[in-house]
Design a protein around this motif. Structure first.
Motif, mmCIF file in Angstrom:
data_model
loop_
_atom_site.group_PDB
_atom_site.id
_atom_site.type_symbol
_atom_site.label_atom_id
_atom_site.label_comp_id
_atom_site.label_asym_id
_atom_site.label_seq_id
_atom_site.Cartn_x
_atom_site.Cartn_y
_atom_site.Cartn_z
ATOM 1 N N ASP B 534 39.098 74.809 26.016
ATOM 2 C CA ASP B 534 38.934 73.376 25.598
ATOM 3 C C ASP B 534 40.118 73.047 24.987
ATOM 4 O OD1 ASP B 534 35.622 74.253 24.451
ATOM 5 O OD2 ASP B 534 36.213 73.718 26.452
ATOM 6 N N ASN B 535 40.932 73.688 24.361
ATOM 7 C CA ASN B 535 42.279 73.250 23.846
ATOM 8 C C ASN B 535 43.471 73.256 24.684
ATOM 9 O OD1 ASN B 535 40.993 72.729 21.387
ATOM 10 N ND2 ASN B 535 41.445 74.882 20.561
ATOM 11 N N VAL B 536 42.967 73.167 25.931
ATOM 12 C CA VAL B 536 44.354 73.086 27.006
ATOM 13 C C VAL B 536 44.251 72.137 27.765
ATOM 14 C CG1 VAL B 536 45.491 74.408 28.841
ATOM 15 C CG2 VAL B 536 44.500 75.839 27.135
ATOM 16 N N LYS B 537 45.393 71.104 27.978
ATOM 17 C CA LYS B 537 45.219 70.033 28.562
ATOM 18 C C LYS B 537 46.310 70.100 29.726
ATOM 19 C CE LYS B 537 47.521 66.238 26.732
ATOM 20 N NZ LYS B 537 47.747 65.307 25.785
ATOM 21 N N VAL B 538 46.092 69.668 30.926
ATOM 22 C CA VAL B 538 46.913 69.864 32.313
ATOM 23 C C VAL B 538 47.313 68.636 32.602
ATOM 24 C CG1 VAL B 538 47.181 70.816 34.312
ATOM 25 C CG2 VAL B 538 45.905 71.957 32.747
ATOM 26 N N ILE B 539 48.640 68.121 32.560
ATOM 27 C CA ILE B 539 49.135 66.940 33.153
ATOM 28 C C ILE B 539 49.839 67.371 34.472
ATOM 29 C CG2 ILE B 539 50.405 64.983 33.007
ATOM 30 C CD1 ILE B 539 50.071 65.467 30.096
ATOM 31 N N THR B 540 49.514 66.700 35.735
ATOM 32 C CA THR B 540 49.918 66.850 37.001
ATOM 33 C C THR B 540 50.122 65.334 37.424
ATOM 34 O OG1 THR B 540 48.311 66.902 38.362
ATOM 35 C CG2 THR B 540 49.001 68.888 37.551
ATOM 36 N N GLY B 541 51.059 65.328 38.655
ATOM 37 C CA GLY B 541 51.225 64.082 39.395
ATOM 38 C C GLY B 541 51.987 62.945 38.932
ATOM 39 N N ASP B 542 53.103 62.976 38.154
ATOM 40 C CA ASP B 542 53.975 62.145 37.739
ATOM 41 C C ASP B 542 55.635 62.517 37.790
ATOM 42 O OD1 ASP B 542 55.526 60.104 36.491
ATOM 43 O OD2 ASP B 542 53.942 59.671 35.001
ATOM 44 N N THR B 543 56.093 62.412 38.771
ATOM 45 C CA THR B 543 57.538 62.738 38.999
ATOM 46 C C THR B 543 58.544 62.403 37.534
ATOM 47 O OG1 THR B 543 58.383 60.987 40.261
ATOM 48 C CG2 THR B 543 57.376 62.860 41.429
ATOM 49 N N ASP B 544 58.164 61.365 36.965
ATOM 50 C CA ASP B 544 59.087 60.988 35.631
ATOM 51 C C ASP B 544 58.733 61.909 34.758
ATOM 52 O OD1 ASP B 544 59.508 57.368 35.061
ATOM 53 O OD2 ASP B 544 60.225 58.912 36.593
ATOM 54 N N VAL B 545 57.483 62.815 34.824
ATOM 55 C CA VAL B 545 57.016 63.573 33.644
ATOM 56 C C VAL B 545 56.986 65.000 33.786
ATOM 57 C CG1 VAL B 545 54.947 63.926 32.131
ATOM 58 C CG2 VAL B 545 55.970 61.827 32.650
ATOM 59 N N THR B 546 56.442 65.561 35.163
ATOM 60 C CA THR B 546 56.168 66.926 35.212
ATOM 61 C C THR B 546 57.520 67.421 36.005
ATOM 62 O OG1 THR B 546 55.339 65.928 37.277
ATOM 63 C CG2 THR B 546 53.635 66.320 35.688
#
Lengths: 164, 794, 293
Positions: B534-546
């Motif tokens: 519950d304390n893990v966040k996943v960010i994908t799909g942004d070439t500026d960021v990932t």
């Protein structure tokens, strides 16, 4: 061709909009009311992604002209969620992973709820036949059938005799 | 469990183990709430819409285009022809150097001077609303001079057939041959030669969300943002930058929710590219969403094959040699950037290779036609290779009157035969064919099914049981595309970060389209680091960021993406422990993180919450002396030891044929799949189920049907049949786990195997059901008419 | 796939609807449930100037007994007709048929009148109408006429309805229970268009049976014979395959259609199988005395 006033109840609130007669209800809900759960998949009534409820009955939103919603009671997924009507179904879908890409999900949930709220009993083949008008490319359907079956049991429905 | 050692050790110390658990997907909640954000849900100020005028002909010269009336129509902002866009958009040329001798023509993003397939975009009309754009598109006048279309693969190379690209000399895109071990010798020395011809139908992905893109160009920032429904954002970034004349850093690609992809959305499409070129020209965001008709006509098609295959066999049923000649019909262009030859290439690489044999002779010919453009679709080539191989070995079994399970046991590569290299040149690390087959036979209670079958035959009820052994390529290395010169990344990257409040954020270059990849990354993080999921966040799909990554294809999310996450999280854990050792003045070796707390393992005491460490690192670094905390770590991973990691499995189909109606009722499927370490059993099993049904499609229902003039006769969902719930079976799944030793996580891919094996299992079950009639069918889809005709009913 | 622009009117009675139609002729089209028309509009296969919505005209929405028979308003939906007690008391064929049509969402809007006026060869209601000797009532501004179902359906999307006429209702004369209609079809997918279908009626009193085939030809095919009623009466004699052969032979006298997946020979065969199985089922219900739905 020119825009006409349409008045209806949308998710329990009265609304009105000027809309061209040719605009189907999905496009109207998306463009004019920001209802993003209303989805388009084929615009010829086959895939079921656009399934909504009008006057308590499921219909294809893409085969309903917005202007035909005049004076009707229109419900989208947002409303079914808000009232809690399908919270058990959502929970079951979530637990069983009956949703992958999510695109069929609005229509699938509304159609599933239509089955559960009308049926006297249940069995897997009957469930399959009821959702046979909702195309899903991701799940292969079994998880969806499982989730609906779980909810049927939870709601106190009894298995049909032939399935026993 | 057969997990790698380190994974096992980590499991032993945690109170909550996430790897191997069927955790539900946090990101599915918004989908269930109807709050998904697909491209069409994105609102931008001054968003304009593009509609395309498409060629109604499979092959035509374009004599003239008149757009004056369209330009005057209400709401129209601009109208573009292919020739106009040529000034700013480079043509696509999809060849790769490791496909020696491959030929392909330059493809403009919209047709110039001639249209080469029905559905090719010719004119783009941009307006304030999509309705206005389509209204105006109807006013565009294009004068076509239809030409003879090439539609038949068998005659595509005949001298009398028009050559689609005269500059290429003929209609051959690519051919390849493999000749190992003297097949002709095996013919002379073997007791039996069995051969069959298989036909796989052209079909397509039918993603429920049509291809969609918004191009948004800011002149002030000199930046193009592309919101796109796509599986490989960095690939789009690279391709669009080069084709649109921008620098890589000027292009940002954002992929939010994607409504189904299955490989259809791994390619560069001319209409999507044109949309972005138009956005740059207009300095306004422009949106394109393919409608259902457009999807049928302009999404890539796949799997249009005629396969002639032979096996030389001893009288006892031992395979000596394998021979395959695969002919396939692609469209008029090789699709950019992956090309249109990977599928055929895979087939000759893998056909029959999971069986022992000495001689292997393979030929593949890939011809251009004027049917729709064509490329990689879920399981790329495997359904055809597995279909033909498994169909043929069953034919051998029938001819020699050997049980289909027995003949497989005689010939499948033994479970201890690995690592090995196949006659075709493929390197297999480790497989478990026999274990899978044994488990399958047990699971389905084959003995009882056979007894039932026999009894029912007496009553005129014809059931069939079909089995197939299968393999599937996953976790590709740079051998797949990189070596060919394609800027398609086989590596992936993950940034793992601990935020001040102790939460973990992952940024990952590999996203998902519903498979649950984000969830398994979170599971990996939670377990490796030692926190609640519950304390893990996943960010994908942004070439500026990932971090720069490869995206989703060839079932690489768990095996490659997962390993990058694993490595990054291990490194982050190490850094957190290091910080903890400084803060608490204890040796790092006695520390661990459990349930989000820093723990002194030696005395069994909890020292502090991670949030406390975060506070110090970010806001009180003065307390750390000379130590600089590094709570953000990026690791990349690419498979190196093997070009690809093959998985293996065994699949069975039980069906009943109504021999009067010619219809098939699918009763059940069973699968035993070995995809290495299973991170989330439910997600893996659901991938397998979805994949099986996607394999059932073309075996019984799906086909892009073409007339002789190259026009698709069924570009709608009434006439193109897709699997729907009422006819689909329940599917029972089990696993063997042979982790790959090429990674610490040990995971292989799982998303495509079902699609590879299902057609073979159905075909074998059908032929088993019909064996009392002494007929065999190999021409898919198996429609009622084909079955009735075969058994002489009509 | 967005429809081209059109005007829309929703008259509250038939008179107003007919006036509107007359004023624009071919450029105006009636919309019933819209389940077939709106796809055509969305695909721009059909681009009318005016769409006249008759789906809510109350006089067209009744199901009522009339002189021992049944009058069904054209705008009664498939669902309403399938669930109507009055209709099903008249004959169980209405519930049986409704269940075969597409999916619930379609049945909630699609109408029997829309289906009959469209005359899609694969549709069920036209064959049911022919089987029950129904009469189609057509009204124009100045005329009212009734056409027997078997002369109403002329071909694919072709009926006897004139441009200025509106389909008001369908009358099913008394006698349905005597002729025991039964519908059966084969479609590859549940709710999909039928590959072949049949409505059977057996008049045991008169000793004659009729099979009305749909989905295999442009308009319903009627085969009438004592053979059919004899078969059903015959108890244990006569096998399904004899019946199948007989039907196939008879169907050879008709021009059968070809679709994307089945040629006319296959369609004829499948139709014969569907019909012979239905006749066997009818025969066993007669013998056991149970009503088989």
């Amino acid at each position: 061709m020119s825009k006409t006033m349409v008045q209806f109840i949308l998710n329990a609130k009265p609304v009105q909009i000027m809309v061209e007669p040719r605009i189907h209800l999905i496009d109207c809900l998306r463009e004019c009311f920001d209802i993003s759960s209303a989805r388009v998949g084929c615009e010829h009534g086959v895939c079921g992604a656009c399934t909504l409820r009008i006057n308590g009955q499921i219909v294809r939103g893409c085969l309903t002209l917005a202007i035909q919603a005049d004076g009707q009671y229109v419900e989208t997924l947002e409303h079914l969620n808000e009232t809690g009507e399908i919270s058990d179904l959502k929970q079951a879908f979530h637990e069983r992973n009956a949703v992958q890409c999510g695109y069929c999900t609005s229509g699938m949930l509304i159609t599933s709820q239509s089955y559960l709220s009308q049926t006297k009993g249940y069995d897997r083949q009957e469930i399959r036949e009821h959702i046979a008008g909702n195309y899903c490319r991701c799940t292969g359907y079994e998880a969806i059938v499982d989730a609906i079956e779980v909810v049927a049991k939870q709601r106190g429905l009894h298995p049909n005799e032939k399935s026993l | 469990m057969n997990a790698p050692q380190e994974l096992f050790e980590r499991s032993a110390t945690q109170t909550t183990n996430y790897i191997g658990k069927s955790v539900t997907r946090p990101n599915a909640r918004r989908l269930l709430d109807g709050q998904a954000v697909y491209v069409d849900d994105i609102h931008l100020p001054k968003l304009a819409h593009v509609a395309f005028v498409r060629s109604p002909y499979a092959s035509a010269l374009i004599r003239s285009i008149h757009t004056e009336e369209a330009r005057k129509a209400a709401g129209v902002l601009a109208v573009y022809t292919g020739e106009q866009l040529m000034r700013t958009v480079k043509p696509m040329h999809a060849t790769l150097v490791h496909f020696k001798g491959m030929k392909a023509a330059m493809q403009p993003c919209m047709a110039v001077d001639r249209a080469l397939w029905q559905g090719e975009p010719v004119v783009a009309v941009v307006a304030e609303s999509i309705h206005q754009a389509i209204d105006a598109a109807q006013l565009v006048e294009v004068s076509y001079e239809p030409q003879t279309a090439v539609t038949d693969m068998e005659t595509a190379l005949d001298p009398a057939t028009p050559v689609i690209h005269p500059e290429l000399g003929d209609n051959l895109c690519f051919s390849r041959e493999i000749d190992e071990g003297e097949f002709e010798e095996s013919v002379k020395s073997s007791a039996v030669l069995v051969e069959r011809v298989f036909r796989f139908p052209r079909h397509t992905g039918v993603c429920l969300e049509g291809r969609s893109v918004i191009g948004d160009y800011s002149r002030a920032d000199n930046k193009l943002t592309v919101y796109i429904s796509h599986q490989a954002p960095n690939m789009v970034q690279d391709c669009y930058a080069r084709l649109l004349g921008l620098k890589e850093s000027q292009v940002r690609v954002v992929c939010k929710d994607i409504g189904g992809s299955y490989g259809i959305k791994t390619h560069v499409y001319g209409d999507e590219l044109a949309t972005c070129a138009i956005a740059i020209d207009l300095c306004r965001p422009v949106k394109f969403v393919a409608d259902r008709t457009e999807s049928f006509l302009s999404d890539i098609h796949s799997r249009d094959h005629r396969v002639h295959m032979k096996m030389t066999v001893s009288q006892e049923g031992e395979i000596k040699g394998i021979w395959i000649d695969d002919l396939l019909a692609i469209g008029p262009y090789s699709v950019y950037p992956r090309t249109s030859v990977v599928e055929g290439n895979q087939i000759v690489n893998i056909a029959g290779q999971w069986y022992r044999h000495r001689a292997y002779k393979a030929k593949m010919s890939n011809v251009f036609t004027n049917m729709a453009i064509y490329s990689n679709y879920r399981a790329v080539g495997h359904p055809v290779a597995v279909g033909a191989t498994e169909g043929l070995i069953d034919a051998v079994a029938r001819q020699l009157k050997i049980d289909p399970v027995v003949i497989r046991r005689k010939n499948l590569l033994p479970d201890d035969a690995f690592p090995c290299q196949t006659p075709s040149g493929m390197k297999f690390e480790a497989m478990s064919h026999h274990q899978c087959l044994d488990r399958l036979v047990e699971m389905m209670d084959l003995t009882q099914l056979r007894l039932d079958q026999s009894e029912l035959r007496g009553k005129g009820i014809f059931r069939g049981i079909g089995i197939a052994s299968m393999i599937e390529i996953t976790n590709p290395s740079a051998q797949f595309y990189g070596v060919g010169g394609a800027r398609i990344s086989a590596q992936d990257g993950c940034t793992a970060r601990m935020d001040p409040a102790g939460g973990i954020t992952l940024l990952h270059g590999c996203g998902e389209q519903g498979q649950g990849t984000e969830t398994i990354f979170a599971q990996i993080a939670a377990q490796v680091i030692g926190v609640s999921i519950d304390n893990v966040k996943v960010i994908t799909g942004d070439t500026d960021v990932t971090p720069y990554g490869g995206g989703t294809w060839a079932s690489r999310g768990a095996g490659v993406g997962g390993e990058a996450a694993w490595q990054a999280c291990k490194a982050l854990r190490n850094n957190i422990l290091e910080l903890g050792s400084i803060v608490h003045k204890l040796e790092k070796d006695r520390l661990d993180i459990r349930d989000g707390k820093l723990v002194d393992v030696l005395i069994g005491e909890s020292l502090s919450d991670l949030s406390e460490l975060g506070r110090v690192a970010y806001f009180r670094p003065d307390l750390l002396g000379t130590y600089q905390a590094e709570l953000s770590v990026t690791k990349h991973f690419v498979p190196k030891a093997y070009p690809f990691t093959f998985t293996n499995g065994a699949i069975a189909c039980h069906l009943e044929v109504d021999t009067d109606l010619g219809s098939i009722r699918l009763l059940k499927f069973w699968v035993v799949e070995d995809c290495g370490t299973v991170i989330n059993p439910q997600l893996v099993d659901e991938q397998i189920r979805g994949a099986i049904v996607q394999g059932i499609g073309p075996t019984l229902l799906e086909q892009c049907i073409y007339g002789n003039d190259g026009q698709m006769l069924n570009p709608n969902l009434v006439d193109y049949l897709v699997p729907m719930a009422a006819e689909m079976p329940d599917m029972v799944i089990d696993h063997v786990q042979t982790p790959t030793r090429t990674t610490e996580l040990g995971a292989k891919g799982a998303g495509e195997a079902g699609t590879a094996g299902a057609p073979a299992a159905i075909m074998n079950a059908l032929n088993d059901a019909l064996s009392p009639f002494a007929v065999e069918l190999f021409d898919m889809p198996f429609t009622p008419q084909k079955i009735l005709r075969a058994i002489g009913k009509c | 796939m967005k429809a081209a622009g059109f005007d829309y009117a929703r008259p509250s009675d038939v008179e107003a609807a007919l006036r509107l139609k007359e004023s624009l002729g071919e450029r105006a089209t009636f919309i019933a449930g819209g389940q077939s028309l709106i796809p055509a509009l969305n695909m721009r296969l059909n681009q009318p100037g005016l769409v006249i919505d008759i789906s809510r005209i109350s006089s067209l929405r009744n199901v009522q007994s009339e002189e021992g028979g049944l009058r069904v308003g054209s705008m009664v939906t498939h669902r309403e007709l399938g669930q109507s007690d009055i209709a099903n008391k008249f004959s169980p064929i209405f519930r049986q048929t409704s269940r075969l049509i597409a999916h619930e969402a379609i049945r909630n809007k699609g109408t029997i009148g829309g289906s009959v006026a469209l005359a899609d060869p694969a549709a069920e209601w036209p064959a049911v109408c022919v089987a029950l000797d129904a009469r189609v009532r057509l009204v124009s501004r100045h005329t009212v006429r009734e056409v027997s179902a078997d002369s109403f359906f002329k071909g694919t999307y072709m009926t006897d309805r004139q441009e200025d006429e509106l389909l008001d209702s369908i009358y099913f004369p008394p006698g349905a229970s005597r002729i025991r209609p039964l519908i059966a079809e084969f479609s590859r997918q549940h709710g999909g268009f039928a590959t072949a279908g049949v409505v059977l009626t057996i008049d045991l009193f008169e000793g004659v049976g009729r099979s009305i085939f749909f989905a295999i030809s442009q308009a319903p095919i009627v085969i009438e014979s004592e053979f059919l009623s004899d078969f059903v009466k015959s108890g244990t004699g006569g096998t399904a395959s004899i019946c199948e052969r007989w039907i196939k032979e008879k169907l050879r006298n008709f021009e059968l259609t070809t679709d994307l997946y089945h040629d006319s020979k296959a369609k004829g065969h499948i139709a014969a199988v569907v019909a012979s199985r239905a006749l066997v089922a009818m025969r066993s219900t007669l013998n056991t005395g149970s009503i088989d739905e």
